[in-house]
Scaffold this motif. Structure first.
Motif, PDB file in Angstrom:
ATOM      1  N   ASN A   1    -122.762  10.180 -34.728  1.00  0.00           N
ATOM      2  CA  ASN A   1    -124.115   9.629 -34.815  1.00  0.00           C
ATOM      3  C   ASN A   1    -124.609   9.070 -33.484  1.00  0.00           C
ATOM      4  O   ASN A   1    -125.703   8.495 -33.418  1.00  0.00           O
ATOM      5  N   ALA A   2    -123.816   9.214 -32.425  1.00  0.00           N
ATOM      6  CA  ALA A   2    -124.267   8.763 -31.112  1.00  0.00           C
ATOM      7  C   ALA A   2    -125.564   9.485 -30.751  1.00  0.00           C
ATOM      8  O   ALA A   2    -125.808  10.618 -31.176  1.00  0.00           O
ATOM      9  N   LEU A   3    -126.400   8.855 -29.959  1.00  0.00           N
ATOM     10  CA  LEU A   3    -127.795   9.273 -29.831  1.00  0.00           C
ATOM     11  C   LEU A   3    -128.094  10.198 -28.654  1.00  0.00           C
ATOM     12  O   LEU A   3    -129.254  10.563 -28.436  1.00  0.00           O
ATOM     13  N   ALA A   4    -127.109  10.582 -27.875  1.00  0.00           N
ATOM     14  CA  ALA A   4    -127.370  11.569 -26.815  1.00  0.00           C
ATOM     15  C   ALA A   4    -127.777  12.894 -27.451  1.00  0.00           C
ATOM     16  O   ALA A   4    -127.333  13.229 -28.559  1.00  0.00           O
ATOM     17  N   PRO A   5    -128.621  13.682 -26.779  1.00  0.00           N
ATOM     18  CA  PRO A   5    -129.102  14.927 -27.395  1.00  0.00           C
ATOM     19  C   PRO A   5    -128.104  16.079 -27.396  1.00  0.00           C
ATOM     20  O   PRO A   5    -128.335  17.083 -28.068  1.00  0.00           O
ATOM     21  N   TRP A   6    -126.992  15.960 -26.647  1.00  0.00           N
ATOM     22  CA  TRP A   6    -125.977  17.007 -26.631  1.00  0.00           C
ATOM     23  C   TRP A   6    -124.616  16.407 -26.943  1.00  0.00           C
ATOM     24  O   TRP A   6    -124.322  15.267 -26.556  1.00  0.00           O
ATOM     25  N   GLY A   7    -123.802  17.155 -27.688  1.00  0.00           N
ATOM     26  CA  GLY A   7    -122.475  16.702 -28.059  1.00  0.00           C
ATOM     27  C   GLY A   7    -121.404  17.632 -27.533  1.00  0.00           C
ATOM     28  O   GLY A   7    -121.688  18.706 -26.980  1.00  0.00           O
ATOM     29  N   GLU A   8    -120.152  17.228 -27.748  1.00  0.00           N
ATOM     30  CA  GLU A   8    -119.029  17.957 -27.154  1.00  0.00           C
ATOM     31  C   GLU A   8    -117.784  17.785 -28.019  1.00  0.00           C
ATOM     32  O   GLU A   8    -117.453  16.676 -28.435  1.00  0.00           O
ATOM     33  N   LEU A   9    -117.134  18.891 -28.283  1.00  0.00           N
ATOM     34  CA  LEU A   9    -115.856  18.885 -29.001  1.00  0.00           C
ATOM     35  C   LEU A   9    -114.810  19.469 -28.064  1.00  0.00           C
ATOM     36  O   LEU A   9    -114.981  20.578 -27.552  1.00  0.00           O
ATOM     37  N   VAL A  10    -113.721  18.752 -27.878  1.00  0.00           N
ATOM     38  CA  VAL A  10    -112.710  19.121 -26.890  1.00  0.00           C
ATOM     39  C   VAL A  10    -111.424  19.532 -27.585  1.00  0.00           C
ATOM     40  O   VAL A  10    -110.765  18.713 -28.234  1.00  0.00           O
ATOM     41  N   GLY A  11    -111.073  20.794 -27.474  1.00  0.00           N
ATOM     42  CA  GLY A  11    -109.797  21.272 -27.975  1.00  0.00           C
ATOM     43  C   GLY A  11    -108.781  21.366 -26.854  1.00  0.00           C
ATOM     44  O   GLY A  11    -109.033  20.962 -25.720  1.00  0.00           O
ATOM     45  N   ARG A  12    -107.615  21.919 -27.169  1.00  0.00           N
ATOM     46  CA  ARG A  12    -106.582  22.058 -26.144  1.00  0.00           C
ATOM     47  C   ARG A  12    -106.840  23.263 -25.244  1.00  0.00           C
ATOM     48  O   ARG A  12    -106.394  23.296 -24.098  1.00  0.00           O
ATOM     49  N   GLY A  13    -107.539  24.262 -25.768  1.00  0.00           N
ATOM     50  CA  GLY A  13    -107.822  25.446 -24.979  1.00  0.00           C
ATOM     51  C   GLY A  13    -109.305  25.724 -24.802  1.00  0.00           C
ATOM     52  O   GLY A  13    -109.684  26.548 -23.990  1.00  0.00           O
ATOM     53  N   MET A  14    -110.142  25.038 -25.579  1.00  0.00           N
ATOM     54  CA  MET A  14    -111.574  25.342 -25.589  1.00  0.00           C
ATOM     55  C   MET A  14    -112.371  24.065 -25.759  1.00  0.00           C
ATOM     56  O   MET A  14    -111.974  23.160 -26.510  1.00  0.00           O
ATOM     57  N   ILE A  15    -113.498  23.994 -25.048  1.00  0.00           N
ATOM     58  CA  ILE A  15    -114.430  22.880 -25.184  1.00  0.00           C
ATOM     59  C   ILE A  15    -115.777  23.456 -25.600  1.00  0.00           C
ATOM     60  O   ILE A  15    -116.269  24.410 -24.998  1.00  0.00           O
TER      61      ILE A  15
END
Length: 495
Positions: A232-246
């Motif tokens: 729910n953070a309000l920045a317009p872009w998000g990010e999911l970080v995996g071990r091999g892929m972001i």
């Protein structure tokens, strides 16, 4: 929106409008370049006019932070945090640079990848970055604002659907460093080491002040409970970080996602599969995918990050669809990042890359061998083979891929995989002539298939010198005509 034509009066007006920044209204020109998706900005066709405009954009994007303010189009793309979004101060620990893959990769891009912070700089706002302790000798750090690094200055691009350059970076000093971007963006850190700098473990704390929190999840570190707050953070872009892929995406896309773990595990399995197909060593840094309103080339393109259009963004996080359908384009662009000149010959850049798409479609998605793209499904495979082996032979990428489907259905993936892996242990010289590289490719494929493939590859135009044919003649020869005859008429006619 500005309009340009070739008339002298209009061009004179452009030159007046694009005055250097020392004049009375220095930012008027760049601020007026405010394209929208449905109302793009038309790039001038006159070379001089375009040169003036591009320089104007470049000058605008290097303004000192104290002079930066939000560009009028920033709210449209990439977006801004809503009014009242809290600003935070946070310490982020970064490490030394880590390689993505071996130097032999054709499209490996930057070896020292971006390190994520989970923070966002709002458009036109100053974020201050301060080293917690003095930076070690031989270490230089850059702070990057924005993940949309494609610049739209390509001569083939005649309309801009967003401002043509919206990411920028700043060298970090020992003192508090102010950074600002008229378009804002996620905050990243790049660490570089001098040649004589120690290569041991390196951990550096950086304090970011006046940043906005972004939806941010790190596999194996972020708990589900913490994610349900972070999403729910309000920045317009998000990010999911995996071990091999972001994964990058518009933040609204994941605000209802309860747990990104299965999604990241799926993406990590794709990276592991592609790494494994060519025998890359253990991965130290992740790949990234970034969707954009407009990219510099193609529908997607490889590199770091690999880019796609916003239309593909929903697929990045649609695990159900990824599991059942896969995505040829995603597999393909990641494949480019794994290609090597050792086994990719002239005219084959868009051919051998699809080894990775085929492999993932079969081993990740569960498609039958050789399927996953409509160009080669059913009877289309045989039509592609006829074109490839016709006179003149077709150079279409899928027609060139079709013979490899034949070999995969005849011998499985093991020979091709072992052959590709062998180049990690025994690479070829960069200056080896292509005919020799082709002959070595045929030699290695034949040895691993335990079959003489020289006759088949000769039909395809590969160099197969007499000494190679003599070397492999003790192996059973692959008989394409017999393979084709064994395919039933129903298979060849299947739509």
């Amino acid at each position: 929106m500005l309009k340009f034509n070739h008339t002298r009066s209009r061009f004179a007006a452009l030159l007046m409008f694009a005055m250097p920044f020392a004049h009375a209204a220095p930012l008027t020109g760049a601020e007026a370049i405010a394209p929208r998706d449905k109302a793009p900005f038309t790039v001038p066709t006159d070379p001089t006019a375009k040169k003036v405009l591009v320089q104007q954009v470049k000058d605008y994007m290097v303004l000192p932070p104290a002079q930066v303010k939000a560009h009028p189009s920033a709210a449209d793309f990439p977006g801004v945090a809503p009014a009242g979004a809290p600003r935070v101060t946070r310490v982020v620990t970064v490490h030394g640079p880590k390689n993505h893959g071996p130097d032999s990769a054709l499209y490996a891009g930057r070896k020292d990848g971006w390190q994520s912070t989970g923070l966002y700089a709002n458009a036109g706002e100053i974020v201050t970055v301060t080293p917690v302790v003095a930076l070690p000798a031989g270490v230089t750090i850059e702070i990057q604002v924005g993940c949309h690094t494609d610049r739209l200055f390509n001569d083939k691009i005649d309309k801009w659907k967003r401002f043509p350059s919206i990411a920028r970076s700043f060298p970090l000093t020992q003192q508090p460093t102010q950074i600002a971007n008229a378009f804002g963006g996620p905050l990243f850190v790049s660490v570089k080491l001098a040649k004589d700098a120690p290569r041991g473990d390196l951990n550096i704390g950086l304090r970011f002040a006046n940043a906005v929190e972004a939806p941010f999840f790190v596999l194996g570190k972020t708990s589900v409970a913490d994610w349900k707050k972070s999403r729910n953070a309000l920045a317009p872009w998000g990010e999911l970080v995996g071990r091999g892929m972001i994964l990058h995406f518009p933040a609204a896309q994941v605000r209802t996602m309860d747990d990104p773990t299965p999604l990241l595990q799926w993406w990590d399995s794709v990276i592991a599969a592609e790494d494994g197909l060519v025998g890359w060593p253990a991965r130290a840094a992740q790949e990234r995918v970034v969707p954009d309103r407009q990219i510099s080339a193609g529908w997607m393109h490889s590199g770091y990050p690999f880019m796609c259009y916003l239309a593909s963004a929903p697929m990045i996080t649609d695990l159900a669809a990824l599991r059942t359908k896969g995505d040829w384009g995603f597999f393909h662009e990641l494949g480019h990042n794994h290609q090597s000149a050792d086994w990719t010959f002239n005219g084959q850049t868009e051919v051998t890359v699809n080894f990775f798409s085929l492999y993932c479609m079969e081993h990740i998605v569960g498609k039958p061998t050789g399927q996953g793209h409509g160009a080669l499904d059913g009877a289309k495979l045989f039509k592609a083979l006829d074109r490839r082996l016709g006179t003149p032979p077709s150079t279409d990428p899928f027609d060139q891929l079709a013979p490899f489907v034949v070999l995969l259905r005849s011998y499985g993936w093991e020979p091709l995989q072992k052959m590709l892996v062998s180049y990690q242990a025994v690479p070829l010289g960069r200056k080896m002539p292509e005919p020799q590289r082709q002959a070595e490719f045929v030699r290695r494929y034949s040895r691993n298939a335990k079959a003489d493939l020289t006759g088949f590859f000769k039909q395809l135009g590969y160099a197969c010198p007499d000494e190679l044919c003599a070397e492999l003649k003790s192996l059973p020869a692959f008989d394409y005509a017999a393979w084709r005859k064994a395919a039933t008429p129903a298979q060849q006619a299947k739509p």
